[in-house]
Design a protein around this motif. Sequence first.
Motif, PDB file in Angstrom:
ATOM      1  N   VAL A  73      21.201   5.997  -6.380  1.00  0.00           N
ATOM      2  CA  VAL A  73      20.405   5.091  -5.551  1.00  0.00           C
ATOM      3  C   VAL A  73      21.318   4.139  -4.779  1.00  0.00           C
ATOM      4  N   ARG A  74      22.376   3.663  -5.420  1.00  0.00           N
ATOM      5  CA  ARG A  74      23.346   2.811  -4.712  1.00  0.00           C
ATOM      6  C   ARG A  74      23.988   3.583  -3.548  1.00  0.00           C
ATOM      7  N   GLU A  75      24.286   4.849  -3.767  1.00  0.00           N
ATOM      8  CA  GLU A  75      24.862   5.689  -2.709  1.00  0.00           C
ATOM      9  C   GLU A  75      23.864   5.859  -1.562  1.00  0.00           C
ATOM     10  N   PHE A  76      22.582   6.051  -1.904  1.00  0.00           N
ATOM     11  CA  PHE A  76      21.541   6.176  -0.883  1.00  0.00           C
ATOM     12  C   PHE A  76      21.490   4.902  -0.042  1.00  0.00           C
ATOM     13  N   ARG A  77      21.556   3.750  -0.696  1.00  0.00           N
ATOM     14  CA  ARG A  77      21.532   2.480   0.029  1.00  0.00           C
ATOM     15  C   ARG A  77      22.701   2.390   1.004  1.00  0.00           C
ATOM     16  N   THR A  78      23.904   2.741   0.535  1.00  0.00           N
ATOM     17  CA  THR A  78      25.092   2.685   1.388  1.00  0.00           C
ATOM     18  C   THR A  78      24.924   3.567   2.617  1.00  0.00           C
ATOM     19  N   LYS A  79      24.428   4.791   2.408  1.00  0.00           N
ATOM     20  CA  LYS A  79      24.213   5.725   3.529  1.00  0.00           C
ATOM     21  C   LYS A  79      23.167   5.173   4.497  1.00  0.00           C
ATOM     22  N   GLN A 108       0.852  -1.186   0.000  1.00  0.00           N
ATOM     23  CA  GLN A 108       0.000   0.000   0.000  1.00  0.00           C
ATOM     24  C   GLN A 108       0.887   1.234   0.000  1.00  0.00           C
ATOM     25  N   GLY A 109       0.465   2.245  -0.747  1.00  0.00           N
ATOM     26  CA  GLY A 109       1.190   3.509  -0.756  1.00  0.00           C
ATOM     27  C   GLY A 109       1.083   4.176   0.598  1.00  0.00           C
ATOM     28  N   LEU A 110       2.202   4.695   1.078  1.00  0.00           N
ATOM     29  CA  LEU A 110       2.222   5.318   2.397  1.00  0.00           C
ATOM     30  C   LEU A 110       2.339   6.835   2.282  1.00  0.00           C
ATOM     31  N   MET A 111       3.386   7.301   1.586  1.00  0.00           N
ATOM     32  CA  MET A 111       3.617   8.736   1.516  1.00  0.00           C
ATOM     33  C   MET A 111       4.697   9.036   0.493  1.00  0.00           C
ATOM     34  N   THR A 112       4.905  10.316   0.262  1.00  0.00           N
ATOM     35  CA  THR A 112       6.024  10.797  -0.534  1.00  0.00           C
ATOM     36  C   THR A 112       6.827  11.725   0.356  1.00  0.00           C
ATOM     37  N   ILE A 113       8.126  11.450   0.467  1.00  0.00           N
ATOM     38  CA  ILE A 113       9.018  12.276   1.273  1.00  0.00           C
ATOM     39  C   ILE A 113       9.707  13.269   0.351  1.00  0.00           C
ATOM     40  N   GLU A 114       9.631  14.545   0.694  1.00  0.00           N
ATOM     41  CA  GLU A 114      10.378  15.561  -0.044  1.00  0.00           C
ATOM     42  C   GLU A 114      11.842  15.447   0.372  1.00  0.00           C
ATOM     43  N   ARG A 115      12.747  15.353  -0.605  1.00  0.00           N
ATOM     44  CA  ARG A 115      14.172  15.212  -0.292  1.00  0.00           C
ATOM     45  C   ARG A 115      14.713  16.509   0.289  1.00  0.00           C
ATOM     46  N   ILE A 116      15.467  16.390   1.385  1.00  0.00           N
ATOM     47  CA  ILE A 116      16.080  17.541   2.041  1.00  0.00           C
ATOM     48  C   ILE A 116      17.593  17.428   1.920  1.00  0.00           C
ATOM     49  N   GLY A 117      18.099  16.300   2.306  1.00  0.00           N
ATOM     50  CA  GLY A 117      19.518  15.985   2.280  1.00  0.00           C
ATOM     51  C   GLY A 117      19.632  14.542   2.692  1.00  0.00           C
ATOM     52  N   ILE A 118      20.670  13.864   2.262  1.00  0.00           N
ATOM     53  CA  ILE A 118      20.735  12.418   2.453  1.00  0.00           C
ATOM     54  C   ILE A 118      20.682  12.012   3.922  1.00  0.00           C
ATOM     55  N   LYS A 119      21.268  12.792   4.819  1.00  0.00           N
ATOM     56  CA  LYS A 119      21.229  12.447   6.250  1.00  0.00           C
ATOM     57  C   LYS A 119      19.803  12.502   6.788  1.00  0.00           C
ATOM     58  N   LYS A 120      19.098  13.585   6.474  1.00  0.00           N
ATOM     59  CA  LYS A 120      17.718  13.720   6.950  1.00  0.00           C
ATOM     60  C   LYS A 120      16.789  12.739   6.236  1.00  0.00           C
ATOM     61  N   ASP A 121      17.059  12.491   4.964  1.00  0.00           N
ATOM     62  CA  ASP A 121      16.229  11.544   4.206  1.00  0.00           C
ATOM     63  C   ASP A 121      16.342  10.143   4.797  1.00  0.00           C
ATOM     64  N   THR A 122      17.573   9.706   5.080  1.00  0.00           N
ATOM     65  CA  THR A 122      17.759   8.360   5.644  1.00  0.00           C
ATOM     66  C   THR A 122      17.191   8.296   7.061  1.00  0.00           C
ATOM     67  N   GLU A 141      22.388   1.955   4.967  1.00  0.00           N
ATOM     68  CA  GLU A 141      23.002   0.819   5.679  1.00  0.00           C
ATOM     69  C   GLU A 141      23.883   1.311   6.823  1.00  0.00           C
ATOM     70  N   ASN A 142      24.707   2.315   6.560  1.00  0.00           N
ATOM     71  CA  ASN A 142      25.589   2.862   7.589  1.00  0.00           C
ATOM     72  C   ASN A 142      24.790   3.435   8.756  1.00  0.00           C
ATOM     73  N   LYS A 143      23.734   4.154   8.445  1.00  0.00           N
ATOM     74  CA  LYS A 143      22.911   4.767   9.491  1.00  0.00           C
ATOM     75  C   LYS A 143      22.168   3.689  10.290  1.00  0.00           C
ATOM     76  N   LEU A 144      21.712   2.638   9.620  1.00  0.00           N
ATOM     77  CA  LEU A 144      21.053   1.534  10.326  1.00  0.00           C
ATOM     78  C   LEU A 144      22.021   0.867  11.307  1.00  0.00           C
ATOM     79  N   ARG A 145      23.261   0.648  10.873  1.00  0.00           N
ATOM     80  CA  ARG A 145      24.269   0.055  11.762  1.00  0.00           C
ATOM     81  C   ARG A 145      24.530   0.976  12.958  1.00  0.00           C
ATOM     82  N   ALA A 146      24.619   2.266  12.706  1.00  0.00           N
ATOM     83  CA  ALA A 146      24.860   3.234  13.773  1.00  0.00           C
ATOM     84  C   ALA A 146      23.704   3.257  14.780  1.00  0.00           C
ATOM     85  N   GLU A 147      22.494   2.975  14.293  1.00  0.00           N
ATOM     86  CA  GLU A 147      21.301   2.954  15.149  1.00  0.00           C
ATOM     87  C   GLU A 147      21.078   1.576  15.772  1.00  0.00           C
ATOM     88  N   LYS A 148      22.049   0.679  15.617  1.00  0.00           N
ATOM     89  CA  LYS A 148      21.953  -0.702  16.122  1.00  0.00           C
ATOM     90  C   LYS A 148      20.772  -1.446  15.495  1.00  0.00           C
TER      91      LYS A 148
END
Length: 145
Positions: A74-80, A26-40, A82-89
């Motif tokens: 998109v590959r760069e977004f995935r990497t960022k 199901q469609g949830l929402m559309t996020i307006e891009r701000i910057g990769i840190k805030k987006d992730t 993944e890194n943020k997920l690891r940092a958040e345990k």
Amino acid sequence: MKKIGLDVGDKTIGVAVSDALNITAQGLMTIERIGIKKDTAGVIELIKEHACDTVVIGLPLKLDGTDSIQTEKVREFRTKLENKLRAEKMGNIKIEFQDERLTTVMAERVLIEADLSRARRKTVIDKQAAVIILQSYLDRTRKEE
């Protein structure tokens, strides 16, 4: 657990989420891009809120299957992410790509058939593309089981 689907673009990220049985998206929402840190960070909040164990990201390959400039973004977004997920345990969250060739075209057709105006289609096209990406993933994984 649920899955979350993303259609990552330069200006927006379309977001879809599966039902608890992983049958429909199901469609949830559309996020307006701000910057990769805030987006992730925003995506991680949605993962927590909807109790998702997998992130499915649409991979925008060229029609011949090769990478494009957007593919690399998109590959760069995935990497960022993944890194943020690891940092958040939250390193146990799986991230998978789903080929998204022609999903925007398919999403546009669905919205035209639903008789949405051009202006309204523009506001929901990314969310609908995320639905198609996630539904394709759910269908494919169900067949593989």
